[in-house]
Design a protein around this motif. Sequence first.
Motif, PDB file in Angstrom:
ATOM      1  N   ALA A 106     -52.815  45.547  10.310  1.00  0.00           N
ATOM      2  CA  ALA A 106     -51.701  46.240   9.787  1.00  0.00           C
ATOM      3  C   ALA A 106     -50.699  46.439  10.710  1.00  0.00           C
ATOM      4  O   ALA A 106     -50.807  45.978  11.941  1.00  0.00           O
ATOM      5  N   ALA A 107     -49.653  46.868  10.298  1.00  0.00           N
ATOM      6  CA  ALA A 107     -48.340  47.242  11.099  1.00  0.00           C
ATOM      7  C   ALA A 107     -47.870  46.381  11.884  1.00  0.00           C
ATOM      8  O   ALA A 107     -47.738  46.385  13.181  1.00  0.00           O
ATOM      9  N   GLN A 108     -47.895  45.057  11.532  1.00  0.00           N
ATOM     10  CA  GLN A 108     -47.512  43.710  12.178  1.00  0.00           C
ATOM     11  C   GLN A 108     -45.887  44.007  12.399  1.00  0.00           C
ATOM     12  O   GLN A 108     -45.412  43.710  13.500  1.00  0.00           O
ATOM     13  N   ARG A 109     -45.380  44.875  11.530  1.00  0.00           N
ATOM     14  CA  ARG A 109     -43.693  44.960  11.474  1.00  0.00           C
ATOM     15  C   ARG A 109     -43.640  46.530  11.630  1.00  0.00           C
ATOM     16  O   ARG A 109     -44.325  47.341  10.900  1.00  0.00           O
ATOM     17  N   ASN A 110     -42.613  47.014  12.488  1.00  0.00           N
ATOM     18  CA  ASN A 110     -42.587  48.482  12.580  1.00  0.00           C
ATOM     19  C   ASN A 110     -41.628  49.132  11.575  1.00  0.00           C
ATOM     20  O   ASN A 110     -40.754  48.632  11.209  1.00  0.00           O
ATOM     21  N   PRO A 111     -42.738  49.881  10.692  1.00  0.00           N
ATOM     22  CA  PRO A 111     -42.050  50.424   9.498  1.00  0.00           C
ATOM     23  C   PRO A 111     -40.733  51.301   9.919  1.00  0.00           C
ATOM     24  O   PRO A 111     -40.099  51.784   8.987  1.00  0.00           O
ATOM     25  N   ASN A 112     -40.618  51.959  11.139  1.00  0.00           N
ATOM     26  CA  ASN A 112     -39.714  52.681  11.601  1.00  0.00           C
ATOM     27  C   ASN A 112     -38.655  51.971  12.098  1.00  0.00           C
ATOM     28  O   ASN A 112     -37.625  52.597  12.181  1.00  0.00           O
ATOM     29  N   ALA A 113     -38.521  50.622  12.055  1.00  0.00           N
ATOM     30  CA  ALA A 113     -37.428  49.883  12.593  1.00  0.00           C
ATOM     31  C   ALA A 113     -36.172  49.899  11.571  1.00  0.00           C
ATOM     32  O   ALA A 113     -36.516  49.792  10.411  1.00  0.00           O
ATOM     33  N   PRO A 114     -34.807  49.896  11.939  1.00  0.00           N
ATOM     34  CA  PRO A 114     -33.831  49.867  10.905  1.00  0.00           C
ATOM     35  C   PRO A 114     -33.889  48.627  10.254  1.00  0.00           C
ATOM     36  O   PRO A 114     -34.039  47.525  10.701  1.00  0.00           O
ATOM     37  N   ARG A 115     -33.836  48.677   8.676  1.00  0.00           N
ATOM     38  CA  ARG A 115     -33.615  47.703   8.078  1.00  0.00           C
ATOM     39  C   ARG A 115     -32.621  47.490   7.088  1.00  0.00           C
ATOM     40  O   ARG A 115     -31.955  48.679   6.650  1.00  0.00           O
ATOM     41  N   GLN A 116     -31.833  46.349   7.157  1.00  0.00           N
ATOM     42  CA  GLN A 116     -30.567  46.302   6.268  1.00  0.00           C
ATOM     43  C   GLN A 116     -31.197  46.503   4.667  1.00  0.00           C
ATOM     44  O   GLN A 116     -32.125  46.196   4.168  1.00  0.00           O
ATOM     45  N   GLY A 117     -30.095  47.142   4.164  1.00  0.00           N
ATOM     46  CA  GLY A 117     -30.149  47.138   2.371  1.00  0.00           C
ATOM     47  C   GLY A 117     -30.311  45.929   1.911  1.00  0.00           C
ATOM     48  O   GLY A 117     -29.810  44.877   2.439  1.00  0.00           O
ATOM     49  N   ASP A 118     -30.477  46.033   0.144  1.00  0.00           N
ATOM     50  CA  ASP A 118     -30.180  44.726  -0.276  1.00  0.00           C
ATOM     51  C   ASP A 118     -29.220  44.287  -0.545  1.00  0.00           C
ATOM     52  O   ASP A 118     -28.007  45.164  -0.736  1.00  0.00           O
ATOM     53  N   ASP A 119     -28.914  42.891  -0.855  1.00  0.00           N
ATOM     54  CA  ASP A 119     -27.568  42.334  -1.428  1.00  0.00           C
ATOM     55  C   ASP A 119     -27.496  42.693  -2.859  1.00  0.00           C
ATOM     56  O   ASP A 119     -28.525  42.620  -3.603  1.00  0.00           O
ATOM     57  N   LEU A 120     -26.189  42.691  -3.325  1.00  0.00           N
ATOM     58  CA  LEU A 120     -26.018  42.937  -4.690  1.00  0.00           C
ATOM     59  C   LEU A 120     -25.292  41.962  -5.249  1.00  0.00           C
ATOM     60  O   LEU A 120     -24.395  40.858  -4.411  1.00  0.00           O
ATOM     61  N   GLN A 121     -25.262  41.608  -6.371  1.00  0.00           N
ATOM     62  CA  GLN A 121     -24.302  40.677  -7.161  1.00  0.00           C
ATOM     63  C   GLN A 121     -23.502  40.928  -8.137  1.00  0.00           C
ATOM     64  O   GLN A 121     -24.221  41.637  -8.890  1.00  0.00           O
ATOM     65  N   TYR A 122     -22.219  40.700  -8.200  1.00  0.00           N
ATOM     66  CA  TYR A 122     -21.015  41.151  -9.389  1.00  0.00           C
ATOM     67  C   TYR A 122     -20.653  39.799  -9.654  1.00  0.00           C
ATOM     68  O   TYR A 122     -20.199  38.992  -9.133  1.00  0.00           O
ATOM     69  N   ARG A 123     -20.382  39.830 -11.212  1.00  0.00           N
ATOM     70  CA  ARG A 123     -19.675  38.779 -11.800  1.00  0.00           C
ATOM     71  C   ARG A 123     -18.320  39.090 -12.399  1.00  0.00           C
ATOM     72  O   ARG A 123     -18.259  40.075 -12.886  1.00  0.00           O
ATOM     73  N   VAL A 124     -17.478  38.455 -11.846  1.00  0.00           N
ATOM     74  CA  VAL A 124     -15.977  38.431 -12.219  1.00  0.00           C
ATOM     75  C   VAL A 124     -15.316  37.212 -13.058  1.00  0.00           C
ATOM     76  O   VAL A 124     -15.861  36.275 -12.524  1.00  0.00           O
TER      77      VAL A 124
END
Length: 378
Positions: A106-124
């Motif tokens: 387990a825990a190969q990735r540090n769950p407390n590390a800062p992570r970027q939020g998801d990208d969003l898509q919007y149609r114009v």
Amino acid sequence: MNNQEYYDRLGVSKDASQDEIKKAYRKMSKKYHPDINKSPGAEEKYKEVQEAYDTLGDEQKRAAYDQYGPSGANGFNGGSGGFGGFDGTAGFGGFEDIFSSFFGGAAQRNPNAPRQGDDLQYRVQLKFEEAIFGTEKEVTYNREATCHTCGGSGSKPGTAPVSCHKCHGQGVVTVDMQTPLGTMRRQVTCDICHGTGQEIKNPCLTCHGTGHEKEKHTVSVKIPAGVESGQQVRLTGQGEAGFNGGPYGDLFVMITVQPSDKFERDGSTIYYTLNLSIVQAALGDVVDVPTVHGDVELSIPAGTQTGKTFRLRGKGAPKLRGGGQGDEHVTVKVITPTKLNNAQKEALRAFAEASDDSISKPKKKGFFDKVKDAFEGE
Ligand SMILES: [Zn+2]
Ligand SMILES: [Zn+2]
């Protein structure tokens, strides 16, 4: 363009749900995992499955792949001026989560590390002219923002998270697991704190401990002059809130351009069909031709045929990269008159008599006698 292959690699249909895709991925990647499958080619297969899931497992990448194939999912190369495309930064987090329980501990990735939020898509959707001259659009959408009450910590202001009671702050617990390789003692991510080692005892009343809250967000988007359908504008940091103090994701504004009832467009070239009467075409004329930049005077030489194309330099759309302006191509269409009065018919007959250069020779009788027969013959 191939937008079927990734589905084939996972053995699912194109309308499979995200759940079905995830299941198929687990099955296929277990089958070809190099720790299990030692047959030649298995590792290659495993990588292909991995690549397919990297795209199909992400809603946005999958949509881009469906529309544009692998290049769509991997990145439209935008150029300068805040103009960009998918570049694969959208977080793919499924791999380690799935395999930690089978193979890797387990825990190969540090769950407390800062992570970027998801990208969003919007149609114009842009009007034909807006795409040519560029514009600015206000777009409003819902997104996950950092909770304004707790600043993203998830804890009620004035309180702090405590050490997790199950894993005692370790973030992992030890369990015996049945795996394809036999029973193994493994450390797995703690299911209470999800690996953070911390438990929120007094959750923030606004976000209930998530650190995020829904927000209606409005942002102004500068659309560069010369854009076309299928291109995207990227707005850094206008996506969803990050985790553990990580940055916001990005917003991708997908562009669709409405057709014009006058013009056609291909890149920076604009096409216009100019209707001329047979008299204008035969004798020549000076006419006003519409362009997106306003009417332009055009001299039509005598004897102009249908299909003749004139080029109006610089009257097209701007070129996105490298600058400069495209041309308008004006193609002539000579219109044969359909509703003639008697005076007009007489004039045309007189014209025919004055000419001895009929293009297609009438057979036995004169052309006009034949027409008369057809209408009067009983
Ligand atoms: Zn909060
Ligand atoms: Zn825990």
